[in-house]
Structure formats: structure tokens, C-alpha cells
Design a protein around this motif. Structure first.
Motif, PDB file in Angstrom:
ATOM      1  N   LEU A  47      13.024  43.633 133.795  1.00 34.17           N
ATOM      2  CA  LEU A  47      11.894  42.702 133.058  1.00 34.17           C
ATOM      3  C   LEU A  47      12.563  42.151 132.027  1.00 34.17           C
ATOM      4  O   LEU A  47      13.612  42.825 131.581  1.00 34.17           O
ATOM      5  CB  LEU A  47      10.716  43.683 132.521  1.00 34.17           C
ATOM      6  CG  LEU A  47       9.967  44.374 133.613  1.00 34.17           C
ATOM      7  CD1 LEU A  47       8.919  45.092 132.843  1.00 34.17           C
ATOM      8  CD2 LEU A  47       9.335  43.220 134.543  1.00 34.17           C
ATOM      9  N   LEU A  48      12.210  41.016 131.375  1.00 34.27           N
ATOM     10  CA  LEU A  48      12.917  40.373 130.384  1.00 34.27           C
ATOM     11  C   LEU A  48      12.593  41.145 128.996  1.00 34.27           C
ATOM     12  O   LEU A  48      13.308  41.081 128.172  1.00 34.27           O
ATOM     13  CB  LEU A  48      11.993  39.214 130.278  1.00 34.27           C
ATOM     14  CG  LEU A  48      12.278  37.976 131.041  1.00 34.27           C
ATOM     15  CD1 LEU A  48      11.554  36.740 130.934  1.00 34.27           C
ATOM     16  CD2 LEU A  48      13.807  37.315 130.887  1.00 34.27           C
ATOM     17  N   ALA A  49      11.507  42.208 129.081  1.00 34.90           N
ATOM     18  CA  ALA A  49      11.611  42.885 127.980  1.00 34.90           C
ATOM     19  C   ALA A  49      12.893  44.142 127.779  1.00 34.90           C
ATOM     20  O   ALA A  49      13.118  44.443 126.527  1.00 34.90           O
ATOM     21  CB  ALA A  49      10.039  43.737 128.039  1.00 34.90           C
ATOM     22  N   GLU A  50      13.187  44.254 128.928  1.00 33.32           N
ATOM     23  CA  GLU A  50      14.410  45.251 128.904  1.00 33.32           C
ATOM     24  C   GLU A  50      15.548  44.606 128.236  1.00 33.32           C
ATOM     25  O   GLU A  50      16.495  45.204 127.462  1.00 33.32           O
ATOM     26  CB  GLU A  50      14.644  45.500 130.324  1.00 33.32           C
ATOM     27  CG  GLU A  50      13.587  46.341 131.133  1.00 33.32           C
ATOM     28  CD  GLU A  50      14.078  46.926 132.539  1.00 33.32           C
ATOM     29  OE1 GLU A  50      14.812  47.930 132.560  1.00 33.32           O
ATOM     30  OE2 GLU A  50      13.333  46.441 133.346  1.00 33.32           O
ATOM     31  N   ALA A  51      15.642  43.327 128.399  1.00 31.26           N
ATOM     32  CA  ALA A  51      16.928  42.523 127.897  1.00 31.26           C
ATOM     33  C   ALA A  51      16.712  42.403 126.450  1.00 31.26           C
ATOM     34  O   ALA A  51      17.469  42.686 125.399  1.00 31.26           O
ATOM     35  CB  ALA A  51      17.059  41.099 128.483  1.00 31.26           C
ATOM     36  N   LEU A  52      15.409  42.260 125.945  1.00 30.44           N
ATOM     37  CA  LEU A  52      15.324  41.905 124.681  1.00 30.44           C
ATOM     38  C   LEU A  52      15.561  43.401 124.035  1.00 30.44           C
ATOM     39  O   LEU A  52      15.947  43.562 122.807  1.00 30.44           O
ATOM     40  CB  LEU A  52      14.000  41.426 124.261  1.00 30.44           C
ATOM     41  CG  LEU A  52      13.503  40.932 122.818  1.00 30.44           C
ATOM     42  CD1 LEU A  52      14.588  40.145 122.331  1.00 30.44           C
ATOM     43  CD2 LEU A  52      12.218  40.225 122.762  1.00 30.44           C
ATOM     44  N   TYR A  53      14.824  44.468 124.389  1.00 32.71           N
ATOM     45  CA  TYR A  53      14.833  45.804 123.958  1.00 32.71           C
ATOM     46  C   TYR A  53      16.300  46.379 123.700  1.00 32.71           C
ATOM     47  O   TYR A  53      16.617  47.019 123.048  1.00 32.71           O
ATOM     48  CB  TYR A  53      14.083  46.711 124.891  1.00 32.71           C
ATOM     49  CG  TYR A  53      13.858  48.064 124.412  1.00 32.71           C
ATOM     50  CD1 TYR A  53      12.807  48.301 123.369  1.00 32.71           C
ATOM     51  CD2 TYR A  53      14.835  49.152 124.835  1.00 32.71           C
ATOM     52  CE1 TYR A  53      12.973  50.123 122.950  1.00 32.71           C
ATOM     53  CE2 TYR A  53      14.647  50.553 124.531  1.00 32.71           C
ATOM     54  CZ  TYR A  53      13.619  50.689 123.626  1.00 32.71           C
ATOM     55  OH  TYR A  53      13.603  52.108 123.227  1.00 32.71           O
ATOM     56  N   ALA A  54      17.226  45.796 124.651  1.00 29.49           N
ATOM     57  CA  ALA A  54      18.381  46.057 124.633  1.00 29.49           C
ATOM     58  C   ALA A  54      19.142  45.767 123.422  1.00 29.49           C
ATOM     59  O   ALA A  54      20.014  46.596 122.767  1.00 29.49           O
ATOM     60  CB  ALA A  54      19.330  45.400 125.904  1.00 29.49           C
ATOM     61  N   VAL A  55      18.902  44.707 122.713  1.00 32.40           N
ATOM     62  CA  VAL A  55      19.424  44.184 121.455  1.00 32.40           C
ATOM     63  C   VAL A  55      18.590  44.711 120.270  1.00 32.40           C
ATOM     64  O   VAL A  55      19.122  45.187 119.020  1.00 32.40           O
ATOM     65  CB  VAL A  55      19.606  42.582 121.197  1.00 32.40           C
ATOM     66  CG1 VAL A  55      20.581  42.514 122.247  1.00 32.40           C
ATOM     67  CG2 VAL A  55      18.309  42.139 121.387  1.00 32.40           C
ATOM     68  N   PRO A  86      -0.720  38.374 130.771  1.00 33.48           N
ATOM     69  CA  PRO A  86       0.318  39.695 130.313  1.00 33.48           C
ATOM     70  C   PRO A  86       1.325  38.748 129.666  1.00 33.48           C
ATOM     71  O   PRO A  86       1.654  37.705 129.773  1.00 33.48           O
ATOM     72  CB  PRO A  86       0.809  40.052 131.744  1.00 33.48           C
ATOM     73  CG  PRO A  86      -0.359  39.758 132.596  1.00 33.48           C
ATOM     74  CD  PRO A  86      -1.047  38.534 132.289  1.00 33.48           C
ATOM     75  N   SER A  87       2.229  39.500 128.793  1.00 34.40           N
ATOM     76  CA  SER A  87       3.266  39.001 128.003  1.00 34.40           C
ATOM     77  C   SER A  87       4.230  38.469 128.764  1.00 34.40           C
ATOM     78  O   SER A  87       4.700  38.852 129.972  1.00 34.40           O
ATOM     79  CB  SER A  87       3.931  39.968 127.063  1.00 34.40           C
ATOM     80  OG  SER A  87       5.083  39.554 126.642  1.00 34.40           O
ATOM     81  N   PRO A  88       5.083  37.323 128.746  1.00 32.50           N
ATOM     82  CA  PRO A  88       5.858  36.800 129.489  1.00 32.50           C
ATOM     83  C   PRO A  88       7.337  37.687 129.622  1.00 32.50           C
ATOM     84  O   PRO A  88       7.960  37.770 130.574  1.00 32.50           O
ATOM     85  CB  PRO A  88       6.330  35.468 128.861  1.00 32.50           C
ATOM     86  CG  PRO A  88       5.767  35.490 127.431  1.00 32.50           C
ATOM     87  CD  PRO A  88       4.596  36.296 127.583  1.00 32.50           C
ATOM     88  N   LEU A  89       7.327  38.358 128.455  1.00 36.64           N
ATOM     89  CA  LEU A  89       8.366  39.542 128.611  1.00 36.64           C
ATOM     90  C   LEU A  89       8.254  40.561 129.677  1.00 36.64           C
ATOM     91  O   LEU A  89       9.197  41.584 130.171  1.00 36.64           O
ATOM     92  CB  LEU A  89       8.373  40.343 127.279  1.00 36.64           C
ATOM     93  CG  LEU A  89       8.980  39.290 126.002  1.00 36.64           C
ATOM     94  CD1 LEU A  89       9.082  40.619 124.814  1.00 36.64           C
ATOM     95  CD2 LEU A  89      10.407  38.685 126.510  1.00 36.64           C
ATOM     96  N   LEU A  90       6.887  40.493 130.339  1.00 36.52           N
ATOM     97  CA  LEU A  90       6.821  41.487 131.447  1.00 36.52           C
ATOM     98  C   LEU A  90       7.057  40.849 133.047  1.00 36.52           C
ATOM     99  O   LEU A  90       6.781  41.328 133.720  1.00 36.52           O
ATOM    100  CB  LEU A  90       5.438  42.122 131.432  1.00 36.52           C
ATOM    101  CG  LEU A  90       5.159  42.886 130.092  1.00 36.52           C
ATOM    102  CD1 LEU A  90       3.807  43.444 130.246  1.00 36.52           C
ATOM    103  CD2 LEU A  90       5.937  44.022 130.129  1.00 36.52           C
TER     104      LEU A  90
END
Length: 603
Positions: free
Chosen positions: A502-510, A488-492
Motif C-alpha cells: 500500500l502507499l501508506a507503507e511507503a509513507l510510513y517508511a519515511v 477510504p484514504s488514497p494511501l490505502l
């Protein structure tokens, strides 16, 4: 072609301009990433808008959504971040306001209950959820019929449609529901329901929905001057807080929706307001869920106001205070006295008292109350006021979070007087926020989604209650960063020190949600700053390094963001040991301001 048709065509053009090339989906225009930010700056300086709205809180965002869905061209400008003020620091409730019945504000309660119903069922069911409260009865015989009469009225006025009606409990029944309470603290109880929401995420959803329909939404954009022709306001001069660039935004009418900054902005316009706004500080504590064994929230009457114990995921929110605040409006500081007040009052009913060591997070917000009706801020009206304070300038203030949609509509109605031609009626009662469409079906498919993406079903449900159907964008973002050998993606993976996110949430924020600084991610896109005992300091480096490439940060800027956030947390912690507002304010302001705002009446 009529004026209204011209406005509608212009709105449609805006929606197309804001959408990706070749996209037939207007909702894709809700993306607020770095590319959209640059494009929106160009639009601010090159177009004439029907309505320019100042203030990115829930009322400003609500007014933007109301105006753009009437067919008007709209620009929404915010000096800091979406929901960076009051709209991320509320009690996080959609509620009728049970206590306002005692003040005979029946119209306000009925209106708020109608709005609560809309939020729970149509506008944002993915964000708004029913929440139960126990009203403990401490006096035998006389108190139960009195409280019951109020709750019967509450239910009758609209409080029991999508939520259950109130229910009477014996003392034994109340203690089974809330075993945390002292046995001698109640003789019985009544359970009733209200609604709950993550205020910052909801405000963001309102703003992004406005963008989806064609509004220009831009944060870190400070109004530094009003533009006039003769005695008429014809726009505003703004400054990009991130790089210092300036431009002029032309508007047929400007709406001041800046909450506690209303009077300051009015002074900047050079005119006198029709009403005054008084800031009342409300402080809330966040404690772990296991510190208060209970199946329900609790509502307690105090000598000044009411105190809520509100379930909040794996935490409780306990508050609030209600005191005048006359210091820095951007960073209201909680004091030791505020915290002690909350602990002292909640501990009167808890079998195991809460201590300072139990507190995970503390936040303070300012209510924009209409001044002049009472010397006690808790008795000031929560009804809102709208005024056309000058040709081309409308101001709105007061009200409560729950009624933001009505406030936005009223502001646009007042602004319509400065617009040529007929303005369509408000339709936001029928406009779901982004993420609401298809939410219920996705909840039913949570297990399948979890299996497809290699995450636990509880994680999918958590994401659905934060993003709704936009969860697909989150998974698409993660898919762009695949794991090695089919993993799975490290962003998960969870964020360091904050396993609920999840890390994906932090990236999605920007990439999608307009976050420009580390604080925006940790304090508002997620609630890590109030939900963890470290208040985000253990997450700061990992999140900053993740978002740095998207925001174009070099190593020095990344370090500055991390250091600035850690300094903010340290200043807040220290301010919460100070005895009074003045000393707490002085300590809190020692932390660096992450946005380079000009010192001005609205900074």
C-alpha cells in the motif's frame, strides 16, 4: 549514586528525550522520522554514551538492544541504511542449520534452534513463521536412515517444539506434496520445519525496539575517524552523509559490528584485529509461485553446499551460491554464472525447468565468515568471534543471522570490561520486538479491522505480518489523508506496479522507519526491488513523489532519486549477464551511489 545507577538514570532520561512531548509511552520513541533524525544528531554530539555501536545490520542492532535493555546508554551508527548490507540479502530463514550437523558443529545447531524457537514464539511471532521443507531422497535403502538420524537429532536438540516433528514420506507422498518434482528425481522424502523471516524488516524492528528503550539510532552517519586518548579509544568522529556535517561521538567503549567491513574498520582504528573476516557471496533468485507447484519448500544437497527452494509469499526464493568475494563490499554483483549454477542445480529435480525468463528478482549478499579454517568458504565456521582488540574497542564477526541475539549479548559482555561498575545481565530473551505485543489478538480481529478501514481482510493479515500491532500507526497515517466524500484514504491503495504493498507503507517508511532515499523504501522497507519483474522501476515515480514532501525534496532531487534508482536496476540487470565477478562488479559500480560516502576504508 553508583556508576550503574548513573547509567540507568541516564538511559531513562534518553528514553524520555526521544519520546514525543507529553507522551507516557516509551515505545513511541521507536519512531525514526526526519524530526527524530535531527534530534539524534544533536544527542550524538552532546552526550557521552556507555556504548557506541558501529554497524546497522542485525548484529549491531541486536547489540544495541542488548546494551540499552541492560541499562546502558547507547548510540547505534550506520553509514548507509539499516540492514543495507548482508542483513537484507540472506536466505531469510531462522534455522538451526541442518548441514552443520554433518560438520559436527552441534553446539551451533543447538544454539540456533533455541534462538529460532524464541523468534517464533516470543520475540517476533508477527515476523517469524514456520516453513516446511521436503528433503528428497535419491538413493534407496541407505540414505533414509542417514538423513533420518540427522533430523531426529535436529528435533531432539530443540527443532520440534513450536513446529511439527519431521515426517517420512513415500515417493508418492512426496510427489503429492511437491508435484513440481520429476518422478525419477526421488525415491521418497522427509518433511521437516524451520523458521522464516523478512530479514530487512526484522533488523529494522530490532533497531526500532532499541530506540524505543532509549538508544540513539542514526543512519547515513559514517565513521571517518577514531578518537583516542593515549592508547584508548574514546569515541568516533562521524559525518552526516546527507549534508556533510561532522561531529564527535564520545563513548566509553566502541563495538565494531560491521560484518564484512570488520577488517577495514579495524585498519581505520589504527590497530590489528584478533581475527580476519572473509566475504562469501551468496546469490538468490526470486521466481513466481506458480512456476513451482508445491505445498512445501525443498532442500537439495549440491557438491558445494545446499540449495533451498523457499516459499516467499506469492514467490519462491531459490538459492544460494557460496563463493569468495574480494571486490566491492557494498554492492556485490550476481553473475550469469551464479544464476546458471542455481538454475542448473534446481532443474535437476524439477519436471518443468526454470528459465532465465522466469526470474523476477536477483539479489546477492556477503556472509562475514571467520577466515583461516579452510580454503573452501562453505566449510568456514559460522560460529562467531568476539575480541577486545584495543582498550575501548570490541569487535564481533562471523556467526549467522539466526544467532544475532546471542552475538549481540556476547559483544556487550566483552564491552563491559571497559565500563566502570557492574553491568546488568542480558535480558533480550524476554524482550519482544515492537509489533509483537497484541499481535495474536489482532490476527483474530482481522475481519473487524478490515471492515473499519475499508480494506480486504487478506490485506490486513499481510500488514499484520509486516508490522504487527504497529498496524494502528499505519492506519492513523492513512487517516491523516482522508479520501473525498467519505471514501477510504488514497494511501490505502496499492503502489503502482506492486499490488502487494500500500502507499501508506511507503509513507510510513519515511515518517516512522528511517528511510531517507527511494532505494531504502523499494529495496528494504518493502521488497519491491526483488519481488516484481520490473524490480521497482514502475513504482519509483509514484513512491518518490509521495515521500518527497516529508523528506524535503524539491523537483530536482526527486528526479535525481528516480533516475538513480532506475540506473541501479539497469546496472544490476546488466551485471547479471556478465560471465565473472570482475566484469559484473565493474558494471554494477557504474550506477551512481545514492549516499555521498567519503572514500575511506569503511565506505
Amino acid at each position: 549514586m553508583s556508576e550503574q545507577s548513573q547509567r540507568t538514570d541516564k538511559h531513562n532520561d534518553h528514553g524520555a528525550a526521544n519520546a514525543p512531548v507529553g507522551s507516557g509511552d516509551p515505545v513511541s520513541a521507536s519512531k525514526l522520522g526526519p524530526d527524530e533524525r535531527e534530534r539524534n544528531w544533536e544527542r550524538l554530539g552532546s552526550e557521552t554514551f556507555d556504548v557506541v555501536i558501529i554497524g546497522g545490520g542485525v548484529v549491531g542492532a541486536g547489540a544495541a538492544l542488548d546494551a540499552v535493555t541492560r541499562g546502558l546508554s547507547v548510540a547505534l551508527i550506520e553509514a548507509r541504511d539499516i540492514a543495507s548490507g548482508t542483513s537484507s540479502r540472506s536466505s531469510k530463514l531462522f534455522h538451526g542449520g541442518l548441514r552443520y550437523l554433518e560438520m559436527f558443529e552441534f553446539g551451533l545447531v543447538k544454539e540456533a534452534l533455541a534462538e529460532r524457537e524464541l523468534m517464533l514464539t516470543k520475540i517476533c511471532p508477527h515476523l517469524a513463521k514456520p516453513v516446511s521443507f521436503l528433503y528428497p531422497l535419491s538413493k534407496p535403502v541407505i540414505e533414509r536412515p542417514y538423513v533420518a538420524a540427522g533430523l531426529i537429532m535436529y528435533d531432539t536438540m530443540g527443532g520440534a517444539r513450536s513446529v511439527p516433528r519431521h515426517k517420512h514420506l513415500t515417493r508418492a507422498g512426496a510427489l503429492r506434496m511437491v508435484p513440481a518434482m520429476k518422478k525419477d528425481a526421488l525415491v521418497g522424502g522427509i518433511r521437516y520445519y524451520d523458521g522464516q523471516v523478512d530479514d530487512a524488516r526484522h533488523t529494522l524492528a530490532v533497531a526500532r525496539t532499541a530506540a524505543a528503550y532509549g538508544a540513539v539510532v542514526r543512519t547515513s552517519t559514517q565513521v571517518v575517524e577514531f578518537v583516542k586518548e593515549a592508547d584508548r579509544i574514546t569515541g568516533v568522529k562521524v559525518r552526516d552523509v546527507e549534508n556533510g556535517k561532522e561531529t564527535t561521538v564520545k563513548g566509553r567503549v566502541v563495538i565494531n559490528a560491521t560484518g564484512v567491513w570488520t577488517d577495514e574498520l579495524q585498519r581505520l582504528s589504527g590497530g590489528r584485529g584478533r581475527f580476519k573476516v572473509r566475504a562469501s557471496k551468496g546469490v538468490h533468485l526470486v521466481v513466481p509461485r506458480d512456476k513451482i507447484p508445491s505445498e512445501s519448500g525443498i532442500i537439495l544437497k549440491t557438491e558445494k553446499s545446499v540449495l533451498f527452494v523457499i516459499p516467499w509469499k506469492s514467490h519462491w526464493i531459490v538459492g544460494t551460491t557460496d563463493t569468495d568475494w574480494n571486490l566491492d563490499l557494498a554492492h556485490p554483483a550476481a553473475t550469469k554464472a551464479d544464476i546458471d549454477y542455481i538454475l542448473d542445480h534446481v532443474n535437476t529435480v524439477l519436471a518443468t525447468p526454470l528459465t532465465h525468463a522466469d526470474i523476477e528478482g536477483v539479489y546477492a549478499g556477503l556472509r562475514p565468515l571467520l577466515a583461516g579454517e579452510s580454503e573452501q568458504s562453505s566449510k568456514l565456521s559460522r560460529e562467531h568471534a568476539v575480541a577486545r582488540v584495543a582498550p575501548g574497542l570490541v569487535a564481533i564477526a562471523g556467526g549467522k543471522y539466526t544467532t544475532y541475539r546471542v552475538m549481540g549479548a556476547d559483544a556487550v559482555e566483552a564491552a563491559a570490561e571497559d565500563l566502570p561498575g557492574r553491568v546488568n545481565p542480558s535480558c533480550t530473551q524476554d524482550i519482544p520486538l515492537i509489533g509483537a505485543d497484541g499481535y495474536t489478538a489482532l490476527v483474530n480481529q482481522a475481519d473487524r479491522l478490515a471492515s473499519e478501514h475499508g480494506v480486504h481482510p487478506y490485506r490486513v493479515r499481510h500488514l499484520l505480518d509486516r508490522y504487527g500491532s504497529r498496524i494502528h500507526e499505519l492506519f492513523e497515517l492513512a487517516a491523516q489523508h482522508p479520501g473525498e466524500d467519505g471514501a477510504p484514504s488514497p494511501l490505502l491503495q496499492p503502489i503502482a506496479g506492486a499490488p502487494e504493498y500500500l502507499l501508506a507503507e511507503a509513507l510510513y517508511a519515511v515518517t516512522h522507519e528511517g528511510a531517507l532515499h527511494l532505494e531504502d523504501v523499494l529495496a528494504r522497507r518493502t521488497r519491491i526491488s526483488i519481488e516484481t519483474s520490473h524490480r521497482g522501476t514502475e513504482s519509483a515515480q509514484q513512491v518518490a513523489e509521495l515521500i518527497a514532501p516529508v523528506l524535503g525534496w524539491d523537483a530536482a532531487t526527486t528526479k535525481e532519486e528516480i533516475d538513480g534508482y532506475i540506473a541501479r536496476v539497469a546496472a544490476e540487470r546488466k551485471s547479471q549477464t556478465e560471465p565473472d565477478d570482475e566484469s559484473a562488479d565493474e558494471v554494477r559500480l557504474q550506477a551512481p551511489e545514492i549516499r555521498d560516502l567519503l572514500v575511506s576504508p569503511v565506505a
